[in-house]
Design an enzyme around this catalytic site. Structure first.
Site, short mmCIF file in Angstrom:
data_model
loop_
_atom_site.label_atom_id
_atom_site.label_comp_id
_atom_site.label_asym_id
_atom_site.label_seq_id
_atom_site.Cartn_x
_atom_site.Cartn_y
_atom_site.Cartn_z
N SER A 146 0.85 -1.20 0.00
CA SER A 146 0.00 0.00 0.00
C SER A 146 0.88 1.24 0.00
O SER A 146 2.09 1.14 0.25
CB SER A 146 -0.84 -0.01 1.28
OG SER A 146 -1.32 1.27 1.60
N TYR A 159 -3.21 -0.83 10.03
CA TYR A 159 -3.12 -1.08 8.59
C TYR A 159 -1.74 -0.65 8.09
O TYR A 159 -1.06 -1.37 7.36
CB TYR A 159 -4.22 -0.31 7.88
CG TYR A 159 -4.34 -0.54 6.39
CD1 TYR A 159 -3.53 0.17 5.49
CD2 TYR A 159 -5.26 -1.43 5.88
CE1 TYR A 159 -3.65 -0.03 4.12
CE2 TYR A 159 -5.39 -1.63 4.51
CZ TYR A 159 -4.58 -0.92 3.64
OH TYR A 159 -4.70 -1.11 2.28
C1 GCO Z 1 -6.98 4.97 3.95
C2 GCO Z 1 -7.11 4.05 2.76
C3 GCO Z 1 -5.73 3.64 2.24
C4 GCO Z 1 -5.87 2.99 0.88
C5 GCO Z 1 -4.65 2.33 0.33
C6 GCO Z 1 -3.63 3.32 -0.07
O1 GCO Z 1 -7.80 4.85 4.89
O2 GCO Z 1 -6.09 5.83 3.91
O3 GCO Z 1 -7.88 2.91 3.07
O4 GCO Z 1 -5.14 2.80 3.20
O5 GCO Z 1 -6.84 2.02 0.92
O6 GCO Z 1 -4.13 1.41 1.23
O7 GCO Z 1 -2.53 2.63 -0.62
#
Ligand code: GCO
Length: 255
Positions: A146, A159
């Site tokens: 990501s 995440y």
């Molecule tokens: C957030 C998004 C991001 C994107 C993606 C970017 O909440 O900022 O969900 O995480 O989904 O991962 O690369």
């Protein structure tokens, strides 16, 4: 070179692929000849996704298991073995998002994101690699990172941490498995128009920020990841290892 991107005769397992980016990866590899094994935890969504690929004349199977549950992962691979489904290509795509300030985050919430987005790549990658190594015919492993593999954003700490780990796990896998002709790389999607980002897209301020911060001036489309996925799944990338390729409209390249 003819057939540089031809995946005919290969079988690709894609985790978290009943919808979103995972399903888009499945369509892309199927269009280049691969047999696709879709994975998810909803039998209904999986059946619908398999039918959709079959309707396009693609070869598709399904495997229902929770990628964060080691016992389920091990059993799923035994079932794939019994079905004669030899996984040559693995895309570790499964992932969830949870947007919440760190100070309010419960341990269980943190653990669920880390287990689904990072530990799963270890569990599934390990089972796939063991078989690739034993078969002595190499293989392809593509982990899905990501923008958060490089940069943080407030309220998505688990995440971000998981996706940073995906980048380094890709390198760690390379360190041990490249000698077995297994190429391990990652794709770092930018802000893509997916269900996971629906709340962001419908937020006028966030939508405006993404369009202003991205040099391409727009959200990415899931099928715009197809070329990179096919490239990393094909022999065109046989000397590429440990890399993460960002498909982000230029967001990481420009302040
Ligand atoms: C957030 C998004 C991001 C994107 C993606 C970017 O909440 O900022 O969900 O995480 O989904 O991962 O690369």
């Amino acid at each position: 070179m003819p057939g540089l991107f031809d995946l005919t005769g290969s079988t690709a397992l894609i985790t978290g692929s009943s919808r979103g980016l995972g399903f888009a990866f499945g369509e892309a590899l199927a269009a280049h000849g691969a047999t696709i094994v879709l994975n998810g935890t909803s039998a209904e969504r999986l059946d619908s996704a398999v039918k959709s690929l079959h309707a396009k004349g693609y070869a598709a199977e399904k495997t229902l298991f929770d990628v964060s549950d080691q016992t389920a992962v091990v059993e799923a691979f035994k079932t794939l073995d019994a079905k004669g489904l030899i996984i040559d290509i693995l895309i570790n795509n499964a992932g969830i998002q949870l947007r919440k300030p760190l100070v309010d985050l419960e341990l269980s919430e943190w653990q669920r994101v880390i287990d689904t987005n990072l530990t799963s790549a270890f569990l599934v990658g390990k089972e796939a690699a063991k078989r690739m190594i034993a078969r002595k015919q190499g293989g392809k492993i593509i982990n899905i990172g990501s923008l958060m593999s490089e940069c943080a954003r407030a309220t998505v700490a688990p995440y971000t941490t998981a996706k940073g780990g995906i980048k380094m796990l890709t390198r760690a896998m390379t360190a041990e498995w490249a000698q077995h002709n297994i190429q391990v790389n990652a794709i770092g999607p930018g802000y893509m128009a997916t269900d996971m980002n629906a709340a962001l897209i419908s937020n006028p301020q966030f939508d405006s920020w993404v369009k202003g911060r991205t040099p391409s001036g727009r959200w990415g489309l899931p099928d715009e990841l197809a070329g990179t996925a096919v490239y990393l799944a094909s022999r065109a990338s046989n000397y590429v290892n440990g890399q993460i390729i960002y498909v982000d409209g230029g967001m990481l390249a420009v302040l």
